[in-house]
Design a protein around this motif. Structure first.
Motif, PDB file in Angstrom:
ATOM      1  N   UNK A   1       1.130  -1.330   0.232  1.00 63.81           N
ATOM      2  CA  UNK A   1      -0.149  -0.251  -0.295  1.00 63.81           C
ATOM      3  C   UNK A   1       0.857   1.652  -0.134  1.00 63.81           C
ATOM      4  N   UNK A   2       2.019   1.279   0.038  1.00 69.27           N
ATOM      5  CA  UNK A   2       3.003   2.892   0.525  1.00 69.27           C
ATOM      6  C   UNK A   2       3.772   2.750  -1.580  1.00 69.27           C
ATOM      7  N   UNK A   3       4.194   3.528  -1.019  1.00 67.15           N
ATOM      8  CA  UNK A   3       4.747   4.437  -2.507  1.00 67.15           C
ATOM      9  C   UNK A   3       5.786   4.754  -2.094  1.00 67.15           C
ATOM     10  N   UNK A   4       6.803   4.806  -3.572  1.00 65.28           N
ATOM     11  CA  UNK A   4       8.113   4.117  -3.774  1.00 65.28           C
ATOM     12  C   UNK A   4       8.494   5.191  -4.846  1.00 65.28           C
ATOM     13  N   UNK A   5       9.325   5.787  -5.706  1.00 64.57           N
ATOM     14  CA  UNK A   5       9.347   6.697  -6.587  1.00 64.57           C
ATOM     15  C   UNK A   5      11.511   6.664  -6.718  1.00 64.57           C
ATOM     16  N   UNK A   6      11.106   5.837  -8.414  1.00 64.31           N
ATOM     17  CA  UNK A   6      12.534   5.381  -8.556  1.00 64.31           C
ATOM     18  C   UNK A   6      12.784   6.715  -9.486  1.00 64.31           C
ATOM     19  N   UNK A   7      14.531   6.897  -9.505  1.00 63.37           N
ATOM     20  CA  UNK A   7      15.419   7.479 -10.048  1.00 63.37           C
ATOM     21  C   UNK A   7      15.947   6.788 -11.013  1.00 63.37           C
ATOM     22  N   UNK A   8      16.156   7.819 -12.572  1.00 63.97           N
ATOM     23  CA  UNK A   8      17.603   7.079 -13.199  1.00 63.97           C
ATOM     24  C   UNK A   8      18.150   8.483 -13.739  1.00 63.97           C
ATOM     25  N   UNK A   9      18.658   8.645 -13.589  1.00 68.54           N
ATOM     26  CA  UNK A   9      20.442   9.731 -13.685  1.00 68.54           C
ATOM     27  C   UNK A   9      20.689   9.186 -14.614  1.00 68.54           C
ATOM     28  N   UNK A  10      21.440  10.492 -15.530  1.00 72.08           N
ATOM     29  CA  UNK A  10      22.544   9.832 -16.531  1.00 72.08           C
ATOM     30  C   UNK A  10      24.054  10.254 -15.741  1.00 72.08           C
ATOM     31  N   UNK A  11      24.995   9.072 -14.959  1.00 71.58           N
ATOM     32  CA  UNK A  11      26.151   9.868 -14.279  1.00 71.58           C
ATOM     33  C   UNK A  11      26.909  10.533 -16.424  1.00 71.58           C
ATOM     34  N   UNK A  12      26.722   9.695 -16.803  1.00 73.28           N
ATOM     35  CA  UNK A  12      27.193  10.338 -18.200  1.00 73.28           C
ATOM     36  C   UNK A  12      26.382  10.695 -19.520  1.00 73.28           C
ATOM     37  N   UNK A  13      26.280  11.154 -20.263  1.00 72.47           N
ATOM     38  CA  UNK A  13      26.018  12.156 -21.198  1.00 72.47           C
ATOM     39  C   UNK A  13      24.540  12.429 -20.874  1.00 72.47           C
ATOM     40  N   UNK A  14      23.230  12.331 -21.658  1.00 69.76           N
ATOM     41  CA  UNK A  14      22.177  13.354 -21.241  1.00 69.76           C
ATOM     42  C   UNK A  14      21.060  12.253 -21.831  1.00 69.76           C
ATOM     43  N   UNK A  15      20.214  12.385 -21.488  1.00 66.99           N
ATOM     44  CA  UNK A  15      18.772  11.761 -21.537  1.00 66.99           C
ATOM     45  C   UNK A  15      17.680  12.039 -22.674  1.00 66.99           C
ATOM     46  N   UNK A  16      17.894  14.003 -22.562  1.00 69.88           N
ATOM     47  CA  UNK A  16      17.574  14.007 -24.068  1.00 69.88           C
ATOM     48  C   UNK A  16      18.232  13.769 -25.422  1.00 69.88           C
ATOM     49  N   UNK A  17      17.624  13.378 -26.229  1.00 66.59           N
ATOM     50  CA  UNK A  17      16.318  13.202 -26.336  1.00 66.59           C
ATOM     51  C   UNK A  17      15.685  12.000 -26.982  1.00 66.59           C
ATOM     52  N   UNK A  18      16.957  10.667 -26.127  1.00 64.69           N
ATOM     53  CA  UNK A  18      16.228   9.470 -26.386  1.00 64.69           C
ATOM     54  C   UNK A  18      14.882   8.490 -25.533  1.00 64.69           C
ATOM     55  N   UNK A  19      14.102   8.094 -25.393  1.00 67.11           N
ATOM     56  CA  UNK A  19      13.274   6.741 -25.349  1.00 67.11           C
ATOM     57  C   UNK A  19      14.288   6.382 -23.633  1.00 67.11           C
ATOM     58  N   UNK A  20      13.345   6.257 -22.825  1.00 61.73           N
ATOM     59  CA  UNK A  20      13.968   6.003 -21.212  1.00 61.73           C
ATOM     60  C   UNK A  20      12.627   4.417 -21.037  1.00 61.73           C
ATOM     61  N   UNK A  21      13.172   3.684 -20.991  1.00 61.07           N
ATOM     62  CA  UNK A  21      11.710   2.546 -19.974  1.00 61.07           C
ATOM     63  C   UNK A  21      12.693   2.362 -19.067  1.00 61.07           C
ATOM     64  N   UNK A  22      11.417   1.159 -18.433  1.00 59.24           N
ATOM     65  CA  UNK A  22      11.221   1.466 -16.708  1.00 59.24           C
ATOM     66  C   UNK A  22      11.358  -0.467 -17.211  1.00 59.24           C
ATOM     67  N   UNK A  23      12.244  -0.999 -16.804  1.00 55.74           N
ATOM     68  CA  UNK A  23      11.394  -2.761 -16.604  1.00 55.74           C
ATOM     69  C   UNK A  23      12.357  -3.017 -15.488  1.00 55.74           C
ATOM     70  N   UNK A  24      11.126  -4.847 -15.075  1.00 52.92           N
ATOM     71  CA  UNK A  24      12.074  -4.855 -14.075  1.00 52.92           C
ATOM     72  C   UNK A  24      11.752  -6.606 -13.876  1.00 52.92           C
ATOM     73  N   UNK A  25      12.203  -7.210 -13.016  1.00 48.75           N
ATOM     74  CA  UNK A  25      12.447  -8.677 -12.796  1.00 48.75           C
ATOM     75  C   UNK A  25      12.917  -9.172 -11.808  1.00 48.75           C
ATOM     76  N   UNK A  26      11.111 -10.170 -11.755  1.00 49.13           N
ATOM     77  CA  UNK A  26      11.692 -10.521  -9.989  1.00 49.13           C
ATOM     78  C   UNK A  26      12.444 -11.899  -9.849  1.00 49.13           C
ATOM     79  N   UNK A  27      12.607 -12.005  -9.085  1.00 51.05           N
ATOM     80  CA  UNK A  27      12.924 -13.569  -8.421  1.00 51.05           C
ATOM     81  C   UNK A  27      12.233 -15.388  -9.211  1.00 51.05           C
ATOM     82  N   UNK A  28      13.255 -15.821  -9.981  1.00 44.03           N
ATOM     83  CA  UNK A  28      12.580 -16.952 -10.918  1.00 44.03           C
ATOM     84  C   UNK A  28      12.013 -16.667 -11.810  1.00 44.03           C
ATOM     85  N   UNK A  29      11.734 -15.246 -12.793  1.00 42.70           N
ATOM     86  CA  UNK A  29      11.182 -14.804 -13.879  1.00 42.70           C
ATOM     87  C   UNK A  29      11.956 -13.436 -14.493  1.00 42.70           C
TER      88      UNK A  29
END
Length: 125
Positions: free
Chosen positions: A15-43
């Motif tokens: 029921x709680x919330x989190x906000x994940x961040x994805x930062x570019x430590x080198x380069x810039x994210x603009x103008x690229x598409x950014x996707x979020x993915x996840x992988x659960x154990x065994x999946x």
């Protein structure tokens, strides 16, 4: 090549919330598409959502519909995944990825060029 760094993961209760961040430590994210993915154990890794350089959003996961929202701040070269109403089945490693080969979004992980190291999200009471 972009270097991406995810942050914001952790242990939360259902029921709680989190906000994940994805930062570019080198380069810039603009103008690229950014996707979020996840992988659960065994999946396999699954696509959650993608936002292109213009801010158009594509959602790929029915299981998070209405609960997770992707966004980006090009000035900060950072993308976000706001996760609300978290459930135990959301427990996984979460990854962001940049698609440099083309300017649009894609649902398949093989379409992305640069990946972060992942951040762990655990939802448990």
């Amino acid at each position: 090549q972009l270097q991406l760094v995810e942050s914001g993961g952790g242990l939360v209760q259902p029921g709680e919330s989190l906000r994940l961040s994805c930062a570019a430590s080198r380069g810039t994210l603009e103008p690229y598409a950014i996707g979020w993915f996840r992988q659960a154990p065994g999946k396999e890794r699954e696509g959650i959502s993608c936002i292109n350089g213009r801010g158009t959003i594509y959602n790929y996961s029915d299981s998070v519909k209405g609960r997770f929202t992707i966004s980006r701040d090009n000035a900060k070269s950072t993308a976000y995944l706001q996760m609300n109403s978290l459930k135990p089945e959301d427990t996984a490693f979460y990854y962001c990825a940049a698609r440099r080969r083309a300017y649009g979004c894609a649902g398949a992980e093989t379409e992305y060029d640069d990946w972060g190291q992942g951040t762990r999200v655990t939802v448990s009471s």
